[in-house]
Design an enzyme around this catalytic site. Sequence first.
Site, mmCIF file in Angstrom:
data_model
loop_
_atom_site.group_PDB
_atom_site.id
_atom_site.type_symbol
_atom_site.label_atom_id
_atom_site.label_comp_id
_atom_site.label_asym_id
_atom_site.label_seq_id
_atom_site.Cartn_x
_atom_site.Cartn_y
_atom_site.Cartn_z
ATOM 1 N N GLU A 161 -9.641 -5.374 -5.262
ATOM 2 C CA GLU A 161 -8.319 -4.230 -4.557
ATOM 3 C C GLU A 161 -8.177 -4.186 -2.983
ATOM 4 O O GLU A 161 -8.938 -3.951 -2.085
ATOM 5 C CB GLU A 161 -8.668 -2.849 -5.285
ATOM 6 C CG GLU A 161 -7.324 -2.061 -5.097
ATOM 7 C CD GLU A 161 -7.145 -1.223 -6.425
ATOM 8 O OE1 GLU A 161 -7.513 -1.556 -7.618
ATOM 9 O OE2 GLU A 161 -6.237 -0.179 -6.476
ATOM 10 N N ARG A 162 -6.529 -4.495 -2.779
ATOM 11 C CA ARG A 162 -6.430 -4.975 -1.128
ATOM 12 C C ARG A 162 -7.666 -5.892 -0.676
ATOM 13 O O ARG A 162 -7.709 -5.271 0.623
ATOM 14 C CB ARG A 162 -6.091 -3.205 -0.727
ATOM 15 C CG ARG A 162 -5.803 -2.375 -2.156
ATOM 16 C CD ARG A 162 -4.361 -3.060 -2.300
ATOM 17 N NE ARG A 162 -3.620 -2.265 -3.103
ATOM 18 C CZ ARG A 162 -2.204 -2.630 -3.321
ATOM 19 N NH1 ARG A 162 -1.713 -3.408 -3.567
ATOM 20 N NH2 ARG A 162 -1.417 -1.751 -4.038
ATOM 21 N N ASN A 207 -11.385 2.713 -8.077
ATOM 22 C CA ASN A 207 -10.819 2.580 -9.285
ATOM 23 C C ASN A 207 -12.066 2.580 -10.157
ATOM 24 O O ASN A 207 -11.783 0.982 -10.460
ATOM 25 C CB ASN A 207 -9.015 1.412 -9.287
ATOM 26 C CG ASN A 207 -8.312 2.112 -8.527
ATOM 27 O OD1 ASN A 207 -7.799 3.324 -8.684
ATOM 28 N ND2 ASN A 207 -7.289 1.845 -7.667
ATOM 29 N N LYS A 214 -12.797 9.451 -6.910
ATOM 30 C CA LYS A 214 -10.981 9.393 -7.339
ATOM 31 C C LYS A 214 -10.876 9.986 -9.171
ATOM 32 O O LYS A 214 -10.862 9.512 -9.312
ATOM 33 C CB LYS A 214 -10.345 7.739 -6.918
ATOM 34 C CG LYS A 214 -9.041 7.319 -7.613
ATOM 35 C CD LYS A 214 -8.300 6.523 -6.876
ATOM 36 C CE LYS A 214 -7.016 6.334 -7.594
ATOM 37 N NZ LYS A 214 -6.297 4.520 -6.875
ATOM 38 N N GLU A 272 -3.234 8.710 -9.322
ATOM 39 C CA GLU A 272 -3.137 7.065 -9.406
ATOM 40 C C GLU A 272 -3.184 7.100 -10.793
ATOM 41 O O GLU A 272 -4.125 6.082 -11.497
ATOM 42 C CB GLU A 272 -3.144 5.936 -8.705
ATOM 43 C CG GLU A 272 -2.620 6.294 -7.920
ATOM 44 C CD GLU A 272 -2.410 4.831 -5.824
ATOM 45 O OE1 GLU A 272 -3.628 4.939 -6.022
ATOM 46 O OE2 GLU A 272 -1.812 4.814 -4.675
ATOM 47 N N ARG A 279 5.339 13.878 -1.612
ATOM 48 C CA ARG A 279 4.543 13.084 -1.724
ATOM 49 C C ARG A 279 3.431 14.072 -0.486
ATOM 50 O O ARG A 279 1.996 13.389 0.084
ATOM 51 C CB ARG A 279 4.739 11.778 -1.939
ATOM 52 C CG ARG A 279 3.172 11.371 -1.818
ATOM 53 C CD ARG A 279 2.868 9.542 -2.614
ATOM 54 N NE ARG A 279 1.981 8.682 -1.760
ATOM 55 C CZ ARG A 279 1.624 7.618 -2.187
ATOM 56 N NH1 ARG A 279 2.867 7.096 -2.237
ATOM 57 N NH2 ARG A 279 0.526 7.198 -1.971
ATOM 58 N N ASP A 303 0.203 7.023 3.185
ATOM 59 C CA ASP A 303 -1.223 6.647 2.982
ATOM 60 C C ASP A 303 -0.777 4.986 3.283
ATOM 61 O O ASP A 303 -0.611 3.857 3.588
ATOM 62 C CB ASP A 303 -0.354 5.713 1.059
ATOM 63 C CG ASP A 303 -0.952 5.005 0.313
ATOM 64 O OD1 ASP A 303 -2.517 4.875 1.273
ATOM 65 O OD2 ASP A 303 -1.819 4.483 -0.969
ATOM 66 N N GLU A 357 -3.883 -3.198 4.706
ATOM 67 C CA GLU A 357 -3.303 -3.349 3.609
ATOM 68 C C GLU A 357 -2.201 -3.321 3.521
ATOM 69 O O GLU A 357 -0.320 -4.221 3.591
ATOM 70 C CB GLU A 357 -3.310 -2.027 2.740
ATOM 71 C CG GLU A 357 -1.913 -2.615 1.054
ATOM 72 C CD GLU A 357 -2.852 -0.667 0.333
ATOM 73 O OE1 GLU A 357 -4.044 -0.357 0.547
ATOM 74 O OE2 GLU A 357 -1.824 -0.717 -1.228
ATOM 75 N N GLU A 415 3.989 -2.417 15.033
ATOM 76 C CA GLU A 415 5.229 -1.303 13.876
ATOM 77 C C GLU A 415 6.879 -1.705 14.557
ATOM 78 O O GLU A 415 7.433 -1.080 13.934
ATOM 79 C CB GLU A 415 4.743 -0.468 15.278
ATOM 80 C CG GLU A 415 5.347 1.362 14.923
ATOM 81 C CD GLU A 415 4.780 2.314 15.084
ATOM 82 O OE1 GLU A 415 4.149 1.796 16.233
ATOM 83 O OE2 GLU A 415 5.214 3.464 14.455
ATOM 84 N N TRP A 448 6.879 6.662 -6.648
ATOM 85 C CA TRP A 448 5.701 7.020 -6.255
ATOM 86 C C TRP A 448 5.921 7.476 -5.370
ATOM 87 O O TRP A 448 5.341 8.364 -4.747
ATOM 88 C CB TRP A 448 5.429 5.475 -5.502
ATOM 89 C CG TRP A 448 4.957 4.818 -6.272
ATOM 90 C CD1 TRP A 448 5.683 3.736 -7.515
ATOM 91 C CD2 TRP A 448 4.077 4.292 -7.586
ATOM 92 N NE1 TRP A 448 5.468 2.577 -8.090
ATOM 93 C CE2 TRP A 448 3.724 3.699 -8.127
ATOM 94 C CE3 TRP A 448 2.553 5.093 -6.818
ATOM 95 C CZ2 TRP A 448 2.303 2.976 -8.755
ATOM 96 C CZ3 TRP A 448 1.493 4.349 -7.465
ATOM 97 C CH2 TRP A 448 1.511 3.359 -8.768
HETATM 98 C C1 BDP Z 1 -3.024 2.545 -2.162
HETATM 99 C C2 BDP Z 1 -3.957 1.191 -2.534
HETATM 100 C C3 BDP Z 1 -4.035 1.573 -4.150
HETATM 101 C C4 BDP Z 1 -5.696 2.570 -4.172
HETATM 102 C C5 BDP Z 1 -5.121 3.323 -3.324
HETATM 103 C C6 BDP Z 1 -6.275 4.359 -2.871
HETATM 104 O O1 BDP Z 1 -1.944 0.280 -3.020
HETATM 105 O O2 BDP Z 1 -4.618 0.042 -4.306
HETATM 106 O O3 BDP Z 1 -6.264 2.245 -5.187
HETATM 107 O O4 BDP Z 1 -4.252 3.262 -2.135
HETATM 108 O O5 BDP Z 1 -6.794 4.714 -2.280
HETATM 109 O O6 BDP Z 1 -2.879 2.741 -0.681
HETATM 110 O O7 BDP Z 1 -6.675 5.067 -4.266
#
Ligand code: BDP
Length: 682
Positions: free
Chosen positions: A161-162, A204, A283, A287, A337, A366, A394, A514, A544
């Site tokens: 992931e990422r 996840n 976690k 999400e 958020r 994030d 990411e 940036e 989101w």
């Molecule tokens: C976000 C990501 C996602 C991660 C989430 C996390 O896009 O893939 O699962 O954070 O940190 O940045 O749990």
Amino acid sequence: GDGYLAWLQYRNPAAGGAGRYQEYQRIVAAGLDNTVLRTAADELVQGLKGITGLEISVSETIAASPSIIIGTFGADSVVDGFFSTEVSNAVQAEGYAIQTDNKTGSIVIGALTPAGVLYGVFHLLRIMGTGGSVRQLNILENPANQLRMINQWDNMDGSVERGYAGQSVFYENNMITGQLERIQDYARLLASTGINAITINNVNVHQTESRLLTDFLPDVARLAAIFRSYAIRLFLSINYASTMEIGGLETADPLDPDVREWWRMTAAAVYEAIPDFGGFLVKADSENRPGPFTYGRDHADGANMLAEALQPYGGIVIWRCFVYNCKQDWRDRSTDRARAAYDHFQPLDGRFMDNVILQIKNGPIDFQVREPVSPLLGAMPKTNQVIEFQIAQEYTGQQRHVCYLVPQWKEILDFDTQLQGKGTTVRRIVDGSVHGNPYSGFAAVSNIGNDSNWTGHLLAQANLYGYGRLAWNPGLSADAIAGEWITLTFGFASAHEPFQLLLRILMESWEIYESYTAPLGVGFMVNPDHHYGPNVDGYEYSMWGTYHFADCHGMGVDRTTATGTGYTSQYVQANMEQYESLDSCPDDLLLFFHHVPYTHVLHSGKTVIQHIYDTHFEGAERAYGLLSDWKLMKGQVDDRAYRHVEERLTEQAGHSKEWRDRINTYFLRKSGIPDQHGRTIY
Ligand code: BDP
């Protein structure tokens, strides 16, 4: 040439140090039945062999001088003889002392623990690898942070992931890989920078990965053994609802006796297989992952349930604070958020067991290129906390753009929360010195995969290296760390032109990234899902919670307490006031905290709209500058490495133009205000 050895090249001759280490051909080490001491001795042999080009001998007693003598205090009389009690008393659990004996020229590395010896060995090799003098060493180091952790976001199907550097090095075809050599090589890279903990699966956690705790335990134990030999403790991310996913129960209610019993049994089995298992990373309620909210319980109930199961074995629960409602109604600004982590967790201070650590992302949203510091950091004096960074790029170019992140992390660590008056920096909160909790430290999302150079972009190795070095000693400067990495990786001494060139590329890269992406702290102008490339409204009308609220009048998120979401009130008074007022809010975070007209004048003297145009034109131009700088490296670095980086920088330059044009066009059309300098906006 392919970057696999990364910063552990051990060149002969070492940078600027030709010939000066030749006299060190003998290692004296006792207690080699300990696996970590064995590793330390092996690493020293390998390093010295590379640097001197000579065969290296290892013996238990001194045969001839000068030697390099390594060992632990109290167990190794040779080592004990060298250090004063003052020195040996000052060395803490993972620390070490290194001294050159001026009579014999021998170098002695002493530590309380085998891990300390290993870190001392890597320190000495770093000195030699960067051409430093070893004639009069008098070093004493202890890590500033106790937990120095890496989080893999690897899935058992082999995806990451990422992940931006190929597939997982841990898994393939829903199994743990049999290719353990690569994992060992990763362990040494991590240990060489001071990392002491790793979570080997994605936060996840789906059904297959849930079974790492049970069916796959023998394989997990094999990985734990590899990491153990490098003094790295292994953790697993767990699925909060494992009792239902794999346990055959109908609930995951943390107060249900059967649920608690299942976790106790599961923990017992894990510790039977891996006696020094680190614990769980969780976690939950985030999400779409399960969590205690389903049962009307809070996160202290959830975390404590797991902590209780791990406690008899000294295990810990690392509970993530990345908890927010990902299905918000954008019209309801009270659900901002940015507020979520603090709102959820701060009221629970004092309710978590001693073996629970909260893991808090560095910013409230994030991992954007620019965010304020999370106000939750330090705001729970009775609770263990670690900061979470993202080494994986990411939102910072996905290892296709160069973005050296250590300067960003330094800025975050230097932020003054003022929680206990001036000087209460994030750095001091995270190292545990402010609140004195039993656990504290750093965690970060890894940026590696099975690409031959580990990180996809060769220059992204500097982020992995830098993270470890900073976790060990947050007092190091970003350019000192970059400099070490450059010399160790490419062999350039600091006085050489290519060194300076590369240093400049790294040190300017974050600022450049940036400047051509989302402006003034607003964030998230990226394509949904994969998050690569510009898309100003990509998330604007989704649920989101990441908005910029741009219309024909202005843009930015009003997070003030006076008229906005009230997020600013999560900071202590002095910081709150700074952010609350347009007069004192720093330019680079303006749109994070305020909604302003395009004609609003920044402290820099420019209007917001002109700032957007200027930074985007400059940013793209400077991205081309990175490429032309790199072109001067031709012939200076290995040709394969040269072409690889050239290819990535070419993509970055082209892509920066796309960013520039999309952002500038969007805001020209929204605002109707032309560029003062009359440049073409597409
Ligand atoms: C976000 C990501 C996602 C991660 C989430 C996390 O896009 O893939 O699962 O954070 O940190 O940045 O749990």
